[in-house]
Structures are given as structure tokens and as C-alpha cells.
Motif scaffolding. Structure first.
Motif, short mmCIF file in Angstrom:
data_model
loop_
_atom_site.label_atom_id
_atom_site.label_comp_id
_atom_site.label_asym_id
_atom_site.label_seq_id
_atom_site.Cartn_x
_atom_site.Cartn_y
_atom_site.Cartn_z
N ALA A 267 0.85 -1.20 0.00
CA ALA A 267 0.00 0.00 0.00
C ALA A 267 0.88 1.24 0.00
O ALA A 267 1.90 1.28 0.68
N PRO A 268 0.51 2.27 -0.76
CA PRO A 268 1.32 3.50 -0.78
C PRO A 268 1.30 4.19 0.57
O PRO A 268 0.35 4.06 1.34
N LEU A 269 2.37 4.92 0.85
CA LEU A 269 2.49 5.65 2.10
C LEU A 269 1.70 6.96 2.01
O LEU A 269 1.93 7.75 1.10
N LEU A 270 0.80 7.15 2.94
CA LEU A 270 0.00 8.37 3.01
C LEU A 270 0.18 8.98 4.39
O LEU A 270 0.08 8.28 5.40
N LEU A 271 0.42 10.27 4.46
CA LEU A 271 0.62 10.97 5.73
C LEU A 271 -0.33 12.15 5.81
O LEU A 271 -0.50 12.89 4.84
N GLY B 224 -0.43 2.92 5.23
CA GLY B 224 0.24 2.25 4.12
C GLY B 224 1.44 1.46 4.59
O GLY B 224 1.48 0.96 5.71
N THR B 225 2.44 1.36 3.73
CA THR B 225 3.62 0.55 4.00
C THR B 225 4.88 1.40 3.94
O THR B 225 5.07 2.17 3.01
N PHE C 208 9.63 8.75 4.70
CA PHE C 208 8.89 8.67 5.95
C PHE C 208 9.68 9.30 7.10
O PHE C 208 9.14 10.06 7.89
N SER C 209 10.98 9.01 7.17
CA SER C 209 11.83 9.56 8.22
C SER C 209 11.86 11.08 8.16
O SER C 209 11.72 11.76 9.18
N GLU C 210 12.02 11.62 6.96
CA GLU C 210 12.05 13.08 6.79
C GLU C 210 10.71 13.71 7.18
O GLU C 210 10.68 14.75 7.85
N LEU D 271 -0.49 1.55 9.65
CA LEU D 271 0.84 1.56 9.05
C LEU D 271 1.51 0.20 9.21
O LEU D 271 1.38 -0.45 10.24
N TYR D 272 2.22 -0.20 8.18
CA TYR D 272 2.95 -1.46 8.17
C TYR D 272 4.42 -1.15 7.93
O TYR D 272 4.77 -0.50 6.94
N LEU D 273 5.30 -1.56 8.86
CA LEU D 273 6.75 -1.41 8.67
C LEU D 273 7.24 -2.71 8.05
O LEU D 273 7.19 -3.76 8.68
#
Length: 154
Positions: free
Chosen positions: A17-21, A41-42, A51-53, A76-78
Motif C-alpha cells: 500500500a502507498p504511504l500516506l501521511l 500504508g507501508t 517517511f523519516s524526513e 501503518l505497516y513497517l
């Protein structure tokens, strides 16, 4: 018999899944101003840096605005060690100052990865209420959450 195929239960159509913030600013009577970063997401090797930034920027902006930063990992999935390192990099400034980022509802495998890595700048909470309570009295909350008899607060 192993045919070299991954089990069907582990195959995700279309990939991860795309990362959404999303950032939400709230004022809570019990804690004051809160800046909540909802992540969905992932997080994997391809977007761990992004994600870190984003998380580090969220923490910085919340500090500048006088808000308490909180990370909601409910959806969220790491996916790899790089994802855990991304959280560690982003929360380093908090750990250096003796603070920790409240992380809400990480999935069981994520919670275990965070716990096993011993990140000093992260505190996982099962509920938003628990996370917000930790903002009022972080030392007492950590002592109550420590399941070991006579355990020390980190």
C-alpha cells in the motif's frame, strides 16, 4: 510440497500500500495543543527515507508551534529494518532531549519491532487516551506501563 511460490495469504495484489501521511492539529483540554501525524500504508526500503524526513519535520514543526507531536500508526505497516531505522532517525532529537514520541496503536508486529529495537525516542501506546495521558505525566505513565517488577524507566 513447496513449489517456490509465496503462500496466497501473503501476496498483496498490486504490491504494498502507498504511504500516506496526514497531519491533524487539535487542542485537548487535558494536554493542550497536539499535532497528530496519521500514517497509512507501508514503509519499506523504497520510501523509508521519505517517511523519516516527514516524521522528523512533523516533530520539528510541532515543537516550533508549542504542540505535542503524536504518531498514529493504526494503519501503518513497517516492512523492513530500514523502516524501523527511519523511525529511529526521526525521533533521535527527542531521545537526545530525554523525551519520547507517543506512538498510537501500532500493529502487533510493528509494536514488537519497535520494542525489540529499543528505540529511546519512541513509546508505543494501545490507545489515543493512553498516549495523551503520557503527555501529561510521562514518567508516571512509563512506570505504570513497565511490566517488570522493579523495572527501570528508560
Amino acid at each position: 510440497m513447496d513449489d517456490g511460490q509465496r503462500p496466497r495469504a501473503r501476496i498483496r495484489p498490486g504490491g504494498p500500500a502507498p504511504l500516506l501521511l496526514q497531519t491533524v492539529h487539535e487542542h485537548r483540554p487535558e494536554t493542550g495543543a497536539v499535532s497528530l501525524l496519521r500514517a497509512r500504508g507501508t514503509v519499506d526500503a523504497s520510501n523509508a527515507g521519505e517517511f523519516s524526513e516527514a516524521l522528523a519535520e512533523h516533530i520539528t514543526q510541532a515543537d516550533r508551534a508549542g504542540e505535542h507531536p503524536v504518531l498514529d500508526m493504526t494503519e501503518l505497516y513497517l516492512a523492513c529494518a530500514a523502516a524501523v531505522r527511519a523511525v529511529d532517525r526521526a525521533t533521535g532529537v527527542l531521545a537526545f532531549s530525554g523525551r519520547a514520541l507517543p506512538v498510537v496503536q501500532p500493529r502487533p508486529h510493528v509494536r514488537e519491532a519497535l520494542r525489540a529495537s529499543g528505540l529511546p525516542g519512541v513509546r508505543a501506546h494501545a490507545t489515543m487516551t493512553s498516549a495523551l495521558t503520557s503527555l501529561r505525566d510521562p514518567v508516571a505513565t512509563e512506570r505504570r506501563a513497565d511490566p517488570r517488577p522493579g523495572g527501570t524507566v528508560r
